[in-house]
Design a protein around this motif. Structure first.
Motif, PDB file in Angstrom:
ATOM      1  N   VAL A 113     -61.326  22.338 -91.742  1.00  0.00           N
ATOM      2  CA  VAL A 113     -60.263  21.461 -91.274  1.00  0.00           C
ATOM      3  C   VAL A 113     -60.401  21.272 -89.766  1.00  0.00           C
ATOM      4  O   VAL A 113     -60.958  22.121 -89.072  1.00  0.00           O
ATOM      5  CB  VAL A 113     -58.872  22.028 -91.621  1.00  0.00           C
ATOM      6  CG1 VAL A 113     -58.629  21.976 -93.122  1.00  0.00           C
ATOM      7  CG2 VAL A 113     -58.694  23.444 -91.117  1.00  0.00           C
ATOM      8  N   TYR A 114     -59.900  20.136 -89.298  1.00  0.00           N
ATOM      9  CA  TYR A 114     -59.955  19.810 -87.874  1.00  0.00           C
ATOM     10  C   TYR A 114     -58.551  19.912 -87.304  1.00  0.00           C
ATOM     11  O   TYR A 114     -57.622  19.280 -87.812  1.00  0.00           O
ATOM     12  CB  TYR A 114     -60.507  18.396 -87.698  1.00  0.00           C
ATOM     13  CG  TYR A 114     -60.800  18.021 -86.271  1.00  0.00           C
ATOM     14  CD1 TYR A 114     -61.954  18.493 -85.639  1.00  0.00           C
ATOM     15  CD2 TYR A 114     -59.956  17.182 -85.563  1.00  0.00           C
ATOM     16  CE1 TYR A 114     -62.236  18.133 -84.330  1.00  0.00           C
ATOM     17  CE2 TYR A 114     -60.236  16.818 -84.260  1.00  0.00           C
ATOM     18  CZ  TYR A 114     -61.382  17.302 -83.654  1.00  0.00           C
ATOM     19  OH  TYR A 114     -61.665  16.943 -82.363  1.00  0.00           O
ATOM     20  N   HIS A 115     -58.385  20.734 -86.294  1.00  0.00           N
ATOM     21  CA  HIS A 115     -57.068  20.896 -85.679  1.00  0.00           C
ATOM     22  C   HIS A 115     -57.230  21.201 -84.197  1.00  0.00           C
ATOM     23  O   HIS A 115     -58.052  22.029 -83.805  1.00  0.00           O
ATOM     24  CB  HIS A 115     -56.292  22.031 -86.357  1.00  0.00           C
ATOM     25  CG  HIS A 115     -54.943  22.271 -85.749  1.00  0.00           C
ATOM     26  ND1 HIS A 115     -53.889  21.397 -85.934  1.00  0.00           N
ATOM     27  CD2 HIS A 115     -54.484  23.261 -84.958  1.00  0.00           C
ATOM     28  CE1 HIS A 115     -52.841  21.858 -85.289  1.00  0.00           C
ATOM     29  NE2 HIS A 115     -53.169  22.976 -84.679  1.00  0.00           N
ATOM     30  N   ASP A 116     -56.449  20.529 -83.390  1.00  0.00           N
ATOM     31  CA  ASP A 116     -56.406  20.777 -81.951  1.00  0.00           C
ATOM     32  C   ASP A 116     -57.799  20.737 -81.319  1.00  0.00           C
ATOM     33  O   ASP A 116     -58.163  21.594 -80.512  1.00  0.00           O
ATOM     34  CB  ASP A 116     -55.721  22.130 -81.699  1.00  0.00           C
ATOM     35  CG  ASP A 116     -55.138  22.231 -80.298  1.00  0.00           C
ATOM     36  OD1 ASP A 116     -54.909  21.167 -79.674  1.00  0.00           O
ATOM     37  OD2 ASP A 116     -54.932  23.366 -79.828  1.00  0.00           O
ATOM     38  N   GLY A 117     -58.593  19.737 -81.741  1.00  0.00           N
ATOM     39  CA  GLY A 117     -59.899  19.516 -81.124  1.00  0.00           C
ATOM     40  C   GLY A 117     -61.035  20.380 -81.631  1.00  0.00           C
ATOM     41  O   GLY A 117     -62.126  20.345 -81.072  1.00  0.00           O
ATOM     42  N   TYR A 155     -69.813  29.133-100.736  1.00  0.00           N
ATOM     43  CA  TYR A 155     -70.711  28.122-100.151  1.00  0.00           C
ATOM     44  C   TYR A 155     -71.212  28.529 -98.771  1.00  0.00           C
ATOM     45  O   TYR A 155     -71.610  27.695 -97.980  1.00  0.00           O
ATOM     46  CB  TYR A 155     -70.003  26.767-100.078  1.00  0.00           C
ATOM     47  CG  TYR A 155     -69.686  26.213-101.447  1.00  0.00           C
ATOM     48  CD1 TYR A 155     -70.688  25.701-102.263  1.00  0.00           C
ATOM     49  CD2 TYR A 155     -68.393  26.216-101.934  1.00  0.00           C
ATOM     50  CE1 TYR A 155     -70.410  25.201-103.520  1.00  0.00           C
ATOM     51  CE2 TYR A 155     -68.101  25.713-103.191  1.00  0.00           C
ATOM     52  CZ  TYR A 155     -69.112  25.216-103.976  1.00  0.00           C
ATOM     53  OH  TYR A 155     -68.819  24.718-105.228  1.00  0.00           O
ATOM     54  N   GLY A 156     -71.190  29.811 -98.487  1.00  0.00           N
ATOM     55  CA  GLY A 156     -71.673  30.322 -97.209  1.00  0.00           C
ATOM     56  C   GLY A 156     -70.544  30.532 -96.215  1.00  0.00           C
ATOM     57  O   GLY A 156     -69.486  29.910 -96.310  1.00  0.00           O
ATOM     58  N   GLN A 157     -70.805  31.417 -95.293  1.00  0.00           N
ATOM     59  CA  GLN A 157     -69.816  31.722 -94.266  1.00  0.00           C
ATOM     60  C   GLN A 157     -69.867  30.680 -93.161  1.00  0.00           C
ATOM     61  O   GLN A 157     -70.939  30.272 -92.735  1.00  0.00           O
ATOM     62  CB  GLN A 157     -70.084  33.099 -93.667  1.00  0.00           C
ATOM     63  CG  GLN A 157     -69.900  34.230 -94.657  1.00  0.00           C
ATOM     64  CD  GLN A 157     -70.104  35.592 -94.018  1.00  0.00           C
ATOM     65  OE1 GLN A 157     -69.712  35.808 -92.876  1.00  0.00           O
ATOM     66  NE2 GLN A 157     -70.695  36.502 -94.773  1.00  0.00           N
ATOM     67  N   GLY A 158     -68.684  30.277 -92.714  1.00  0.00           N
ATOM     68  CA  GLY A 158     -68.601  29.353 -91.602  1.00  0.00           C
ATOM     69  C   GLY A 158     -68.726  30.094 -90.285  1.00  0.00           C
ATOM     70  O   GLY A 158     -68.940  31.306 -90.240  1.00  0.00           O
ATOM     71  N   SER A 159     -68.589  29.339 -89.221  1.00  0.00           N
ATOM     72  CA  SER A 159     -68.587  29.937 -87.883  1.00  0.00           C
ATOM     73  C   SER A 159     -67.425  29.313 -87.122  1.00  0.00           C
ATOM     74  O   SER A 159     -66.831  28.346 -87.569  1.00  0.00           O
ATOM     75  CB  SER A 159     -69.918  29.667 -87.166  1.00  0.00           C
ATOM     76  OG  SER A 159     -70.147  28.278 -87.063  1.00  0.00           O
ATOM     77  N   GLY A 160     -67.105  29.882 -86.015  1.00  0.00           N
ATOM     78  CA  GLY A 160     -65.964  29.366 -85.261  1.00  0.00           C
ATOM     79  C   GLY A 160     -64.667  29.925 -85.806  1.00  0.00           C
ATOM     80  O   GLY A 160     -64.653  30.911 -86.539  1.00  0.00           O
ATOM     81  N   PRO A 161     -63.555  29.257 -85.478  1.00  0.00           N
ATOM     82  CA  PRO A 161     -62.254  29.815 -85.842  1.00  0.00           C
ATOM     83  C   PRO A 161     -61.944  29.692 -87.340  1.00  0.00           C
ATOM     84  O   PRO A 161     -62.428  28.786 -88.017  1.00  0.00           O
ATOM     85  CB  PRO A 161     -61.269  28.971 -85.028  1.00  0.00           C
ATOM     86  CG  PRO A 161     -61.967  27.666 -84.829  1.00  0.00           C
ATOM     87  CD  PRO A 161     -63.431  27.999 -84.712  1.00  0.00           C
ATOM     88  N   ILE A 162     -61.133  30.606 -87.819  1.00  0.00           N
ATOM     89  CA  ILE A 162     -60.513  30.487 -89.130  1.00  0.00           C
ATOM     90  C   ILE A 162     -59.119  29.930 -88.834  1.00  0.00           C
ATOM     91  O   ILE A 162     -58.299  30.604 -88.217  1.00  0.00           O
ATOM     92  CB  ILE A 162     -60.440  31.843 -89.853  1.00  0.00           C
ATOM     93  CG1 ILE A 162     -61.854  32.394 -90.065  1.00  0.00           C
ATOM     94  CG2 ILE A 162     -59.689  31.693 -91.180  1.00  0.00           C
ATOM     95  CD1 ILE A 162     -61.895  33.829 -90.560  1.00  0.00           C
ATOM     96  N   LEU A 163     -58.878  28.691 -89.217  1.00  0.00           N
ATOM     97  CA  LEU A 163     -57.679  27.987 -88.767  1.00  0.00           C
ATOM     98  C   LEU A 163     -56.472  28.130 -89.683  1.00  0.00           C
ATOM     99  O   LEU A 163     -55.337  27.994 -89.226  1.00  0.00           O
ATOM    100  CB  LEU A 163     -57.987  26.504 -88.552  1.00  0.00           C
ATOM    101  CG  LEU A 163     -58.925  26.195 -87.379  1.00  0.00           C
ATOM    102  CD1 LEU A 163     -59.225  24.705 -87.320  1.00  0.00           C
ATOM    103  CD2 LEU A 163     -58.311  26.673 -86.065  1.00  0.00           C
ATOM    104  N   LEU A 164     -56.697  28.358 -90.988  1.00  0.00           N
ATOM    105  CA  LEU A 164     -55.570  28.465 -91.910  1.00  0.00           C
ATOM    106  C   LEU A 164     -55.724  29.668 -92.825  1.00  0.00           C
ATOM    107  O   LEU A 164     -56.834  30.067 -93.175  1.00  0.00           O
ATOM    108  CB  LEU A 164     -55.429  27.202 -92.769  1.00  0.00           C
ATOM    109  CG  LEU A 164     -54.879  25.956 -92.099  1.00  0.00           C
ATOM    110  CD1 LEU A 164     -54.852  24.786 -93.082  1.00  0.00           C
ATOM    111  CD2 LEU A 164     -53.493  26.195 -91.527  1.00  0.00           C
TER     112      LEU A 164
END
Length: 160
Positions: free
Chosen positions: A8-12, A48-57
């Motif tokens: 998801v996209y939030h706050d840039g 589907y694999g681990q993401g990177s960056g913030p966990i937003l929700l």
């Protein structure tokens, strides 16, 4: 693609969703938000694999009737207790959904298992009916098209 890790996209910035309480009702909302129909399935544990960056929700809890994740109960943005091994995913596979039959004049016009969309309208709830079949989008002939066919398409798209 019809499946993958949900971001998801939030706050840039883009970020992932934690799979705590993640279920098929949440997947149904994601698929609807992306304009995909079919058989929504929630997948957890970074299927589907681990993401990177913030966990937003986190703690997303949809009833399944919402039009977007914004309308679902959930934690505040950025408030979570997860690692990326818990990134949520969905499959919106159009080839495992319910058969859609569009009937007009007592004749079966079209029978398929797949995705339907509206294109070229002034809003997301109107437009030309298109179906995804064999890797391509195509239109539906209007010979004998009735309100019954329109009602079926609207239900397939999640409109009530």
């Amino acid at each position: 693609s019809f499946e993958g890790r949900v971001e998801v996209y939030h706050d840039g910035k883009w970020g992932t969703i934690c799979d705590d309480q993640w279920d098929d009702r949440d997947a149904e909302v994601v698929c609807r938000q992306l304009g995909l129909s079919g058989n929504p399935k929630a997948l957890s544990w970074a299927h589907y694999g681990q993401g990177s960056g913030p966990i937003l929700l986190d703690e997303v809890d949809c009833s399944g009737n919402e039009l977007s994740l914004d309308q679902c109960k959930k934690s505040d943005w950025g408030q979570q207790n997860c690692d990326h091994i818990e990134d949520a995913g969905v499959s919106c596979d159009p080839f495992t959904g319910t058969d859609l039959q569009l009937c007009a004049s007592q004749a079966l016009l079209l029978h398929y298992v797949g995705t339907v969309r509206l294109a070229g309208g002034h809003s997301p709830s109107e437009g030309r009916v298109e179906v995804y079949y064999n890797g391509d989008w195509g239109t539906v002939c209007d010979d004998g098209w009735t309100d019954l066919g329109a009602q079926v398409v609207c239900r397939q798209l999640g409109f009530r």
